[in-house]
Motif scaffolding. Structure first.
Motif, PDB file in Angstrom:
ATOM      1  N   LYS A 152      -3.698  -3.901  11.958  1.00  0.00           N
ATOM      2  CA  LYS A 152      -2.819  -3.505  13.162  1.00  0.00           C
ATOM      3  C   LYS A 152      -2.153  -2.119  12.660  1.00  0.00           C
ATOM      4  O   LYS A 152      -1.891  -1.324  13.560  1.00  0.00           O
ATOM      5  N   GLU A 153      -1.732  -2.219  11.472  1.00  0.00           N
ATOM      6  CA  GLU A 153      -0.704  -1.209  10.938  1.00  0.00           C
ATOM      7  C   GLU A 153      -1.553   0.097  10.329  1.00  0.00           C
ATOM      8  O   GLU A 153      -1.155   0.982   9.859  1.00  0.00           O
ATOM      9  N   ASN A 154      -2.997  -0.198  10.581  1.00  0.00           N
ATOM     10  CA  ASN A 154      -3.889   1.011   9.727  1.00  0.00           C
ATOM     11  C   ASN A 154      -3.311   1.148   8.225  1.00  0.00           C
ATOM     12  O   ASN A 154      -3.409   2.353   7.719  1.00  0.00           O
ATOM     13  N   LEU A 155      -3.276  -0.124   7.419  1.00  0.00           N
ATOM     14  CA  LEU A 155      -2.899   0.461   6.160  1.00  0.00           C
ATOM     15  C   LEU A 155      -3.785  -0.352   5.462  1.00  0.00           C
ATOM     16  O   LEU A 155      -4.684  -1.040   5.478  1.00  0.00           O
ATOM     17  N   ARG A 156      -4.180   0.231   4.174  1.00  0.00           N
ATOM     18  CA  ARG A 156      -5.199  -0.039   3.206  1.00  0.00           C
ATOM     19  C   ARG A 156      -4.602  -1.237   2.470  1.00  0.00           C
ATOM     20  O   ARG A 156      -3.367  -1.389   2.542  1.00  0.00           O
ATOM     21  N   LEU A 157      -5.590  -1.953   2.000  1.00  0.00           N
ATOM     22  CA  LEU A 157      -5.174  -3.404   1.304  1.00  0.00           C
ATOM     23  C   LEU A 157      -4.709  -2.891  -0.127  1.00  0.00           C
ATOM     24  O   LEU A 157      -4.845  -1.901  -0.852  1.00  0.00           O
ATOM     25  N   PRO A 158      -3.714  -3.539  -0.660  1.00  0.00           N
ATOM     26  CA  PRO A 158      -3.176  -3.488  -2.135  1.00  0.00           C
ATOM     27  C   PRO A 158      -4.679  -3.641  -3.209  1.00  0.00           C
ATOM     28  O   PRO A 158      -5.375  -4.381  -2.712  1.00  0.00           O
ATOM     29  N   GLU A 159      -4.410  -2.808  -4.157  1.00  0.00           N
ATOM     30  CA  GLU A 159      -5.608  -2.920  -5.141  1.00  0.00           C
ATOM     31  C   GLU A 159      -4.869  -3.152  -6.533  1.00  0.00           C
ATOM     32  O   GLU A 159      -3.843  -2.899  -6.663  1.00  0.00           O
ATOM     33  N   VAL A 160      -5.594  -3.815  -7.428  1.00  0.00           N
ATOM     34  CA  VAL A 160      -5.108  -4.016  -8.658  1.00  0.00           C
ATOM     35  C   VAL A 160      -4.889  -2.782  -9.304  1.00  0.00           C
ATOM     36  O   VAL A 160      -5.384  -1.716  -9.497  1.00  0.00           O
ATOM     37  N   GLY A 161      -3.556  -2.814  -9.899  1.00  0.00           N
ATOM     38  CA  GLY A 161      -3.280  -1.375 -10.519  1.00  0.00           C
ATOM     39  C   GLY A 161      -1.898  -0.956  -9.775  1.00  0.00           C
ATOM     40  O   GLY A 161      -1.292   0.172 -10.343  1.00  0.00           O
ATOM     41  N   ASP A 162      -1.831  -1.238  -8.477  1.00  0.00           N
ATOM     42  CA  ASP A 162      -0.979  -0.269  -7.740  1.00  0.00           C
ATOM     43  C   ASP A 162       0.427  -0.883  -7.814  1.00  0.00           C
ATOM     44  O   ASP A 162       0.715  -2.232  -8.236  1.00  0.00           O
ATOM     45  N   PHE A 163       1.445   0.105  -7.704  1.00  0.00           N
ATOM     46  CA  PHE A 163       2.752   0.058  -8.129  1.00  0.00           C
ATOM     47  C   PHE A 163       3.381  -0.042  -6.611  1.00  0.00           C
ATOM     48  O   PHE A 163       3.036   0.772  -5.624  1.00  0.00           O
ATOM     49  N   SER A 164       4.327  -1.068  -6.367  1.00  0.00           N
ATOM     50  CA  SER A 164       5.282  -0.945  -5.183  1.00  0.00           C
ATOM     51  C   SER A 164       6.732  -1.165  -5.724  1.00  0.00           C
ATOM     52  O   SER A 164       7.047  -1.794  -6.485  1.00  0.00           O
ATOM     53  N   ILE A 165       7.568  -0.522  -4.720  1.00  0.00           N
ATOM     54  CA  ILE A 165       8.863  -0.750  -4.941  1.00  0.00           C
ATOM     55  C   ILE A 165       9.602  -1.812  -3.895  1.00  0.00           C
ATOM     56  O   ILE A 165       8.970  -1.854  -2.800  1.00  0.00           O
ATOM     57  N   VAL A 166      10.090  -2.934  -4.485  1.00  0.00           N
ATOM     58  CA  VAL A 166      10.487  -3.872  -3.783  1.00  0.00           C
ATOM     59  C   VAL A 166      12.260  -3.624  -3.541  1.00  0.00           C
ATOM     60  O   VAL A 166      12.939  -3.381  -4.589  1.00  0.00           O
ATOM     61  N   THR A 167      12.777  -3.579  -2.199  1.00  0.00           N
ATOM     62  CA  THR A 167      14.000  -3.340  -2.226  1.00  0.00           C
ATOM     63  C   THR A 167      14.711  -4.674  -1.519  1.00  0.00           C
ATOM     64  O   THR A 167      14.082  -5.811  -1.236  1.00  0.00           O
ATOM     65  N   ASN A 168      16.101  -4.621  -1.386  1.00  0.00           N
ATOM     66  CA  ASN A 168      16.757  -5.714  -0.784  1.00  0.00           C
ATOM     67  C   ASN A 168      16.878  -5.082   0.768  1.00  0.00           C
ATOM     68  O   ASN A 168      16.181  -4.312   1.114  1.00  0.00           O
ATOM     69  N   TRP A 169      17.546  -6.234   1.466  1.00  0.00           N
ATOM     70  CA  TRP A 169      17.318  -6.026   2.948  1.00  0.00           C
ATOM     71  C   TRP A 169      17.909  -4.562   3.420  1.00  0.00           C
ATOM     72  O   TRP A 169      17.363  -4.085   4.223  1.00  0.00           O
TER      73      TRP A 169
END
Length: 151
Positions: free
Chosen positions: A59-76
């Motif tokens: 629905k959001e036209n996003l690619r799926l996560p892949e092994v090796g991807d980095f993501s930043i996790v934030t607080n609220w």
């Protein structure tokens, strides 16, 4: 600017190329209470996975996560708290989730409690994004490890 500064400090500490990019920057869940609680579990090392609806990615036209991807996790509030790296991705129908899989999320003591909480989440998200939850809905199950956090 706060996110970019945090990302730059991560790249410098890990000696990664300065043009490296992150896959996503996000907080967990749809409420402040749960976003903060799940972040706490990630930082403790108890939460090592997350489950998403495949329909949300579509629905959001996003690619799926892949092994090796980095993501930043934030607080609220959107303040960066850690960098995670995807270590495994699998897609399976909601009904085929087992406790051995979902316990990696570190949130529930039983399969039934995982199912109940995730049905609630997927139904709320589905109303927002325009998809309908069913037991056959494909779930993107992403395992990760925390690779950076600041004191």
């Amino acid at each position: 600017m706060m996110i970019e500064d945090f990302w730059h400090r991560f790249l410098v500490e890990k000696r990664l190329p300065p043009d490296s990019t992150y896959f996503d920057c996000f907080h967990f869940e749809l409420t402040e209470k749960w976003a903060e609680e799940l972040l706490r579990l990630v930082l403790l090392g108890q939460k090592k996975a997350t489950a998403s609806s495949l329909y949300a990615f579509e629905k959001e036209n996003l690619r799926l996560p892949e092994v090796g991807d980095f993501s930043i996790v934030t607080n609220w509030a959107g303040e960066p708290k850690c960098v995670i790296q995807t270590s495994k991705v699998r897609i399976l129908p909601f009904r085929e989730m087992t406790y051995d899989i979902c316990k990696l999320e570190g949130e529930d003591d039983t399969l039934a409690s995982w199912q109940s909480g995730h049905q609630r989440f997927f139904k709320e998200e589905g109303q927002e994004l325009g998809y309908e939850f069913t037991e056959d809905m494909p779930v993107v199950f992403e395992e990760f490890e925390v690779v950076y956090q600041e004191p």
